[in-house]
Design an enzyme around this catalytic site. Sequence first.
Site, mmCIF file in Angstrom:
data_model
loop_
_atom_site.group_PDB
_atom_site.id
_atom_site.type_symbol
_atom_site.label_atom_id
_atom_site.label_comp_id
_atom_site.label_asym_id
_atom_site.label_seq_id
_atom_site.Cartn_x
_atom_site.Cartn_y
_atom_site.Cartn_z
ATOM 1 N N LYS A 96 -42.024 -33.919 -12.630
ATOM 2 C CA LYS A 96 -41.880 -33.385 -11.360
ATOM 3 C C LYS A 96 -41.967 -31.752 -11.897
ATOM 4 C CE LYS A 96 -39.647 -33.345 -6.890
ATOM 5 N NZ LYS A 96 -39.494 -31.746 -6.657
ATOM 6 N N CYS B 114 -36.551 -27.547 -11.077
ATOM 7 C CA CYS B 114 -35.372 -27.265 -10.444
ATOM 8 C C CYS B 114 -34.947 -25.652 -10.906
ATOM 9 C CB CYS B 114 -34.152 -28.205 -10.899
ATOM 10 S SG CYS B 114 -32.621 -27.618 -10.308
ATOM 11 N N GLY C 44 -42.502 -31.071 -0.692
ATOM 12 C CA GLY C 44 -42.154 -29.719 -0.074
ATOM 13 C C GLY C 44 -42.389 -29.635 1.149
ATOM 14 N N GLY C 45 -41.520 -29.464 1.862
ATOM 15 C CA GLY C 45 -41.479 -29.184 3.577
ATOM 16 C C GLY C 45 -41.977 -30.205 4.207
ATOM 17 N N GLY D 297 -38.274 -34.860 0.949
ATOM 18 C CA GLY D 297 -36.887 -34.377 0.566
ATOM 19 C C GLY D 297 -35.724 -34.296 1.709
ATOM 20 N N ARG D 298 -35.389 -33.002 2.126
ATOM 21 C CA ARG D 298 -34.441 -33.093 3.047
ATOM 22 C C ARG D 298 -34.630 -33.691 4.586
ATOM 23 N NH1 ARG D 298 -34.278 -26.503 2.894
ATOM 24 N NH2 ARG D 298 -36.389 -27.021 2.073
ATOM 25 N N HIS E 182 -44.011 -30.062 -6.352
ATOM 26 C CA HIS E 182 -43.449 -29.204 -5.408
ATOM 27 C C HIS E 182 -44.393 -27.985 -4.983
ATOM 28 C CE1 HIS E 182 -39.402 -27.624 -3.401
ATOM 29 N NE2 HIS E 182 -40.406 -27.410 -2.838
ATOM 30 N N PRO F 255 -35.521 -36.488 -5.675
ATOM 31 C CA PRO F 255 -34.269 -36.132 -6.188
ATOM 32 C C PRO F 255 -33.564 -35.197 -5.678
ATOM 33 C CG PRO F 255 -36.021 -35.832 -7.739
ATOM 34 C CD PRO F 255 -36.398 -36.141 -6.782
#
Length: 336
Positions: free
Chosen positions: A142, A103, A215-216, A236-237, A174, A20
Amino acid sequence: MQSANWQALLKLDAKISVAPMMDWTDRHDRFFLRLISARARLYTEMVTTGAVIHGDREHLLGFDAAEHPIAVQLGGSEPEALAEAARIAEDFGYDEINLNVGCPSDRVQSGAFGACLMREPALVAECVAAMRKAVAVPVTVKCRIGVDDQDPDIALPELATRVADAGCETLIVHARKAWLEGLSPKENRDVPPLEYERAYALKQAMPDTEIIINGGILTLDEAEAHLAHVDGVMLGRAAYQTPYVLAEVDRRFYGATTPVPSRHEILERFLPYVEEQLARGVHLHAMSRHILGLFQGMPGARAYRRHISENAPRKDAGADVIRDAMAFVPREVELA
């Protein structure tokens, strides 16, 4: 397709998921990503309980049936409100309800939820229990490995144990701290070091709990390496900025035998959706911004991005903007 048809697949689909991400994983992005992978689990942007209960629910929660399996991420810290929001989301057809305990943005800090909840594992467990009682679909969490000066050796296992006892069977970790004091939300995505071994150790200590690592993680090779230690990997990204990374997911992790779609084929399948949404009054830029990274690293990719970026914001922009942009990356270049 109704969520009930997907319940048997949820455990399998947890192998690979897309995180998300605020302002990124909206319904248009999720539809686009689903054209690349039929099996990766998709998550909404975080929506707060107050918005779900009192806001425009169709705008906040509406999604296309093609997006299954899909999870909604809720932000909140009041058990009753989370239970009500979870019921509403389940009625919309979501396959999973996820609670945000990771978050670090100013918005969630002022609302005393998100990563702040790492300090209140008992409250998180109470929230999970309330949601589990309210819905039949899975309730997941999460989290980070800790916040600020917390000791992750204590904070992460305590949170995990409490939410598992409350009925949470899946924890998405994360694998870095959140620093609520001293780092911006953007810095919190990069500066705190990644500590994957903590998620690995948690899985060893809690074999009956599904542990997903986040994460990463940039490539499917990295994802496969993590799967030797945990049950699932959340991208993620990488999944947003280079979405074609998902193209091999179904064959590599789920045994699919269907051909991997080319980038041009993906856009050709996306165009009817774009035209349908344009007819409903959605602006082209709301959809085209999600496809900018599709040809990343290929000859013509820069011209493709530039054409969309310069033309999609026009008030009268139509699907031809995407069609014209595709011409900057000839099919033979992609297939070479």
